[in-house]
Design a protein around this motif. Sequence first.
Motif, PDB file in Angstrom:
ATOM      1  N   TYR A   1       7.845  -0.455  11.140  1.00  0.00           N
ATOM      2  CA  TYR A   1       9.181  -0.863  11.596  1.00  0.00           C
ATOM      3  C   TYR A   1      10.038  -1.317  10.414  1.00  0.00           C
ATOM      4  N   HIS A   2       9.519  -2.233   9.630  1.00  0.00           N
ATOM      5  CA  HIS A   2      10.302  -2.749   8.500  1.00  0.00           C
ATOM      6  C   HIS A   2      10.598  -1.648   7.481  1.00  0.00           C
ATOM      7  N   LEU A   3       9.652  -0.776   7.231  1.00  0.00           N
ATOM      8  CA  LEU A   3       9.884   0.321   6.291  1.00  0.00           C
ATOM      9  C   LEU A   3      10.967   1.267   6.810  1.00  0.00           C
ATOM     10  N   LEU A   4      10.906   1.609   8.077  1.00  0.00           N
ATOM     11  CA  LEU A   4      11.922   2.491   8.659  1.00  0.00           C
ATOM     12  C   LEU A   4      13.318   1.887   8.530  1.00  0.00           C
ATOM     13  N   VAL A   5      13.425   0.607   8.883  1.00  0.00           N
ATOM     14  CA  VAL A   5      14.728  -0.050   8.875  1.00  0.00           C
ATOM     15  C   VAL A   5      15.299  -0.142   7.465  1.00  0.00           C
ATOM     16  N   TRP A   6      14.483  -0.567   6.515  1.00  0.00           N
ATOM     17  CA  TRP A   6      14.979  -0.742   5.147  1.00  0.00           C
ATOM     18  C   TRP A   6      15.224   0.600   4.461  1.00  0.00           C
ATOM     19  N   MET A   7      14.377   1.576   4.696  1.00  0.00           N
ATOM     20  CA  MET A   7      14.606   2.893   4.105  1.00  0.00           C
ATOM     21  C   MET A   7      15.839   3.541   4.715  1.00  0.00           C
ATOM     22  N   GLY A   8      16.018   3.363   6.031  1.00  0.00           N
ATOM     23  CA  GLY A   8      17.194   3.915   6.685  1.00  0.00           C
ATOM     24  C   GLY A   8      18.479   3.306   6.168  1.00  0.00           C
ATOM     25  N   ALA A   9      18.463   2.014   5.902  1.00  0.00           N
ATOM     26  CA  ALA A   9      19.673   1.323   5.451  1.00  0.00           C
ATOM     27  C   ALA A   9      19.952   1.517   3.965  1.00  0.00           C
ATOM     28  N   LEU A  10      18.916   1.480   3.140  1.00  0.00           N
ATOM     29  CA  LEU A  10      19.116   1.503   1.689  1.00  0.00           C
ATOM     30  C   LEU A  10      19.040   2.900   1.075  1.00  0.00           C
ATOM     31  N   LEU A  11      18.280   3.796   1.688  1.00  0.00           N
ATOM     32  CA  LEU A  11      18.060   5.102   1.075  1.00  0.00           C
ATOM     33  C   LEU A  11      18.706   6.252   1.834  1.00  0.00           C
TER      34      LEU A  11
ATOM     35  N   ALA B   1       0.825  -1.209   0.000  1.00  0.00           N
ATOM     36  CA  ALA B   1       0.000   0.000   0.000  1.00  0.00           C
ATOM     37  C   ALA B   1       0.854   1.253   0.000  1.00  0.00           C
ATOM     38  N   ALA B   2       2.032   1.168   0.632  1.00  0.00           N
ATOM     39  CA  ALA B   2       2.945   2.309   0.677  1.00  0.00           C
ATOM     40  C   ALA B   2       3.716   2.476  -0.631  1.00  0.00           C
ATOM     41  N   GLY B   3       3.655   1.473  -1.505  1.00  0.00           N
ATOM     42  CA  GLY B   3       4.366   1.555  -2.782  1.00  0.00           C
ATOM     43  C   GLY B   3       5.858   1.324  -2.661  1.00  0.00           C
ATOM     44  N   LEU B   4       6.295   0.628  -1.594  1.00  0.00           N
ATOM     45  CA  LEU B   4       7.726   0.465  -1.340  1.00  0.00           C
ATOM     46  C   LEU B   4       8.157  -0.997  -1.279  1.00  0.00           C
ATOM     47  N   THR B   5       7.364  -1.872  -1.871  1.00  0.00           N
ATOM     48  CA  THR B   5       7.703  -3.295  -1.882  1.00  0.00           C
ATOM     49  C   THR B   5       9.038  -3.549  -2.581  1.00  0.00           C
ATOM     50  N   GLY B   6       9.363  -2.738  -3.582  1.00  0.00           N
ATOM     51  CA  GLY B   6      10.591  -2.926  -4.342  1.00  0.00           C
ATOM     52  C   GLY B   6      11.839  -2.931  -3.486  1.00  0.00           C
ATOM     53  N   LEU B   7      11.847  -2.151  -2.397  1.00  0.00           N
ATOM     54  CA  LEU B   7      13.015  -2.102  -1.523  1.00  0.00           C
ATOM     55  C   LEU B   7      13.359  -3.472  -0.966  1.00  0.00           C
ATOM     56  N   PHE B   8      12.352  -4.278  -0.708  1.00  0.00           N
ATOM     57  CA  PHE B   8      12.560  -5.568  -0.084  1.00  0.00           C
ATOM     58  C   PHE B   8      12.971  -6.636  -1.095  1.00  0.00           C
ATOM     59  N   LYS B   9      13.075  -6.247  -2.357  1.00  0.00           N
ATOM     60  CA  LYS B   9      13.516  -7.158  -3.407  1.00  0.00           C
ATOM     61  C   LYS B   9      14.901  -6.811  -3.933  1.00  0.00           C
ATOM     62  N   VAL B  10      15.499  -5.748  -3.365  1.00  0.00           N
ATOM     63  CA  VAL B  10      16.849  -5.354  -3.777  1.00  0.00           C
ATOM     64  C   VAL B  10      17.836  -6.407  -3.293  1.00  0.00           C
ATOM     65  N   PRO B  11      18.729  -6.887  -4.159  1.00  0.00           N
ATOM     66  CA  PRO B  11      19.662  -7.944  -3.753  1.00  0.00           C
ATOM     67  C   PRO B  11      20.619  -7.471  -2.658  1.00  0.00           C
ATOM     68  N   ASN B  12      20.889  -8.351  -1.722  1.00  0.00           N
ATOM     69  CA  ASN B  12      21.874  -8.069  -0.676  1.00  0.00           C
ATOM     70  C   ASN B  12      23.260  -8.324  -1.253  1.00  0.00           C
ATOM     71  N   MET B  13      24.192  -7.425  -1.028  1.00  0.00           N
ATOM     72  CA  MET B  13      25.517  -7.572  -1.619  1.00  0.00           C
ATOM     73  C   MET B  13      26.577  -6.952  -0.725  1.00  0.00           C
TER      74      MET B  13
ATOM     75  N   GLY C   1      24.840   7.335   2.712  1.00  0.00           N
ATOM     76  CA  GLY C   1      23.814   7.582   1.713  1.00  0.00           C
ATOM     77  C   GLY C   1      23.390   6.283   1.051  1.00  0.00           C
ATOM     78  N   ALA C   2      22.756   6.381  -0.111  1.00  0.00           N
ATOM     79  CA  ALA C   2      22.268   5.205  -0.832  1.00  0.00           C
ATOM     80  C   ALA C   2      23.413   4.556  -1.613  1.00  0.00           C
ATOM     81  N   LEU C   3      24.356   3.976  -0.879  1.00  0.00           N
ATOM     82  CA  LEU C   3      25.558   3.430  -1.507  1.00  0.00           C
ATOM     83  C   LEU C   3      25.285   2.155  -2.297  1.00  0.00           C
ATOM     84  N   LEU C   4      24.286   1.391  -1.869  1.00  0.00           N
ATOM     85  CA  LEU C   4      23.930   0.203  -2.644  1.00  0.00           C
ATOM     86  C   LEU C   4      23.459   0.604  -4.035  1.00  0.00           C
ATOM     87  N   LEU C   5      22.733   1.707  -4.119  1.00  0.00           N
ATOM     88  CA  LEU C   5      22.310   2.217  -5.417  1.00  0.00           C
ATOM     89  C   LEU C   5      23.525   2.537  -6.280  1.00  0.00           C
ATOM     90  N   MET C   6      24.532   3.187  -5.687  1.00  0.00           N
ATOM     91  CA  MET C   6      25.726   3.547  -6.439  1.00  0.00           C
ATOM     92  C   MET C   6      26.442   2.307  -6.960  1.00  0.00           C
TER      93      MET C   6
END
Length: 238
Positions: free
Chosen positions: A133-143, A36-48, A196-201
């Motif tokens: 909780y999950h959104l905060l944690v993943w947004m904080g880490a990835l974005l 519903a928040a439109g942020l499901t994609g974050l949870f599909k980003v590969p861990n590396m 910052g969003a280093l995984l994106l880089m």
Amino acid sequence: MLVHLQVVPDIIKVRCRKCALPQGGLDPHIIQYIDAAGLTGLFKVPNMEVDHALITTLVERWCPETHTFHLPHGEMGITLQDIEVMLRILVDGLLVTGRINQARIKYKWLDAQFAAPPAADAGDEVVQQHAHYHLLVWMGALLFMDKSTDWVSLLPLQFFNPISGARQYSWGSAALAWLYRHLCRASKKDAMQIRGALLLMLLWAYSRWSGPKSTAEHATHVLAVYWTSLATLRAKQE
């Protein structure tokens, strides 16, 4: 969840935090709210693993005046389209405004409160709290990784009331602006670290260059390889 200030000799310090889904994945009811928040994609980003040498090399090529990487053949930059494709988050919508560091809470406390999944008969309010909780944690880490790997910003919460309201905002623009800000800071001569969003880089760089990748154990030996190989990025981008 693993937390690191990853430090390698002669390599820029990288502020990062790894996320991992619970064993068995998230509760379907939690996923419903994340959708519903439109942020499901974050949870599909590969861990590396963090490629310290590549991040260091890109920082050295960063030009704060143009917000692009200066390469032998010209300039290249990370765009909103890259974010949309690689992180699968919203890039259209209202601007996300506020101060990341104004209100924060410890990851350790959050993890302790939400370590167990919600009970099968949990009400909507409890399930939404777990989704927050999950959104905060993943947004904080990835974005929006900041100077502390122990604290997470509560800024996103104001846009989650209701949680579906998050769809109205361009999280991609906010993440890109945050990354630009810290690339500019890290490119200064006296800079010692980057966040910052280093995984994106990394995803952006790997999508354009398929050479050898470094690890923390031998990052310093790969710097020279990256310096000479960045010229090959042109063919991959076009």
